[in-house]
Scaffold this active site. Structure first.
Site, PDB file in Angstrom:
ATOM      1  N   CYS A 111      23.559  57.686  81.200  1.00  0.00           N
ATOM      2  CA  CYS A 111      22.442  57.330  80.755  1.00  0.00           C
ATOM      3  C   CYS A 111      21.365  56.399  80.958  1.00  0.00           C
ATOM      4  O   CYS A 111      20.206  56.688  81.459  1.00  0.00           O
ATOM      5  CB  CYS A 111      22.236  57.964  79.277  1.00  0.00           C
ATOM      6  SG  CYS A 111      23.705  57.707  78.245  1.00  0.00           S
ATOM      7  N   HIS A 146      23.734  58.477  73.249  1.00  0.00           N
ATOM      8  CA  HIS A 146      22.686  58.748  74.620  1.00  0.00           C
ATOM      9  C   HIS A 146      21.399  58.249  74.616  1.00  0.00           C
ATOM     10  O   HIS A 146      20.898  57.484  73.608  1.00  0.00           O
ATOM     11  CB  HIS A 146      22.501  60.049  74.379  1.00  0.00           C
ATOM     12  CG  HIS A 146      21.934  60.724  75.768  1.00  0.00           C
ATOM     13  ND1 HIS A 146      22.311  60.607  76.884  1.00  0.00           N
ATOM     14  CD2 HIS A 146      20.488  61.508  75.357  1.00  0.00           C
ATOM     15  CE1 HIS A 146      21.095  61.390  77.773  1.00  0.00           C
ATOM     16  NE2 HIS A 146      20.577  61.780  77.615  1.00  0.00           N
ATOM     17  N   SER A 163      22.106  63.400  82.022  1.00  0.00           N
ATOM     18  CA  SER A 163      23.253  64.147  81.152  1.00  0.00           C
ATOM     19  C   SER A 163      24.336  65.159  81.631  1.00  0.00           C
ATOM     20  O   SER A 163      23.727  65.615  82.287  1.00  0.00           O
ATOM     21  CB  SER A 163      22.175  63.899  79.903  1.00  0.00           C
ATOM     22  OG  SER A 163      23.423  64.813  78.792  1.00  0.00           O
TER      23      SER A 163
END
Length: 307
Positions: A111, A146, A163
């Site tokens: 990410c 994330h 993702s």
């Protein structure tokens, strides 16, 4: 398949050496497997994703879809080995050089790498505002992190990224407010049985690929355990308003570039221009303070969400 050189493209030795060491650690016959792959002459060529090229008339939403398609074609890196070392304190020009290397090696990414690549591939979209959005969630006694690249075009918000979960990456620029975008991510996390704990929002990233300024990753840090739902929404809209004001005013000196390195020194870690320092001082008390230790390095493994 992740260890096959895409299309026979040469890759820097350090990157591949890290992969072979990883194979040797986790596979019962790791060294033998690595040597067999290295010495194979009949491996099929893996197609290399083409970097998107746009006509001047191509609408921005279509460009964003093409950029996301390219990021998706690189695939998510499930190997457990970080192929590219990303130091978030590096100046923007250094991160753009790294993004160019990603397009040449065409290896799977995670990410944070997708965010850097997204910035690189949208630098020529000057009407598009880009800013980092980080998430911290809780699931089954563990915390996960994330990050995606938030975008704003024509007053509509969206996101680029990668993702393991389809709903935690690309968002078309259709959300009227920043809070609507963040709430959509929160709902996506809820469907994955994750509870959103913190959201960190950065300021807009310069479109100058030669800028030696650092990306401001954490202008607003919002702790959902300390905010009511309405306060959370207000903080998000306040951050969106701050970004609009910063762009509208256009205050402060121009971003230093490589051509001005002789006259302007690169900002050191822990230092900031007067404009950035003022913006950090405007952080709301509901947010969490950023650590003051300039020697603290970002935890690259922290951005590996497992949902």
């Amino acid at each position: 398949p992740f260890f096959v050189n895409r299309g026979g493209l040469p890759v820097d030795e350090p990157t591949w050496e890290r992969m072979w060491r990883h194979v040797g650690r986790i596979h019962p016959e790791g060294d033998r497997v690595a040597q067999r792959i290295r010495g194979a002459a009949d491996l099929p060529k893996i197609p290399i994703p083409s970097v998107p090229v746009f006509q001047p008339s191509t609408p921005i939403p279509e460009r964003l879809e093409a950029v996301q398609r390219y990021i998706r074609e690189l695939q998510y890196n499930h190997t457990g080995t970080q192929f590219f070392e990303i130091k978030k304190s590096r100046p923007l020009t250094g991160l753009m050089d790294l993004a160019k290397e990603m397009t040449k090696e065409a290896l799977p990414i995670k990410c944070l790498e997708a965010v850097i690549l997204g910035i690189y591939l949208t630098n020529n979209m000057t009407t598009l505002d880009r800013f980092p959005i980080s998430f911290k969630t809780h699931f089954s006694g563990n915390y996960f992190r994330h990050i995606v690249l938030g975008v704003n075009f024509g007053g509509r918000y969206g996101a680029l990224g990668i993702s393991r979960r389809e709903e935690l990456m690309y968002k078309a620029p259709v959300f009227r407010t920043l809070s609507e975008l963040i709430f959509d991510f929160e709902e996506a996390y809820r469907r994955c049985w994750h509870t959103l704990k913190k959201v960190k929002l950065g300021h807009c990233v310069s479109h100058d690929p030669h800028s030696v300024e650092q990306i401001e990753w954490k202008h607003s840090i919002l702790d959902l355990d300390k905010l009511t739902r309405e306060d959370f929404r207000k903080e998000l809209e306040r951050h969106a308003r701050d970004m609009r004001l910063k762009i509208g005013k256009g205050t402060g000196p121009p971003s230093p570039t490589k051509d001005r390195k002789k006259d302007v020194s690169s900002p050191q870690r822990g230092q900031a221009s007067p404009h950035r320092r003022n913006s950090r001082g405007d952080r709301r008390p509901s947010g969490e303070k950023k650590p003051a230790d300039p020697k603290t390095m970002p935890d690259l493994n922290g951005y590996q969400i497992r949902v």
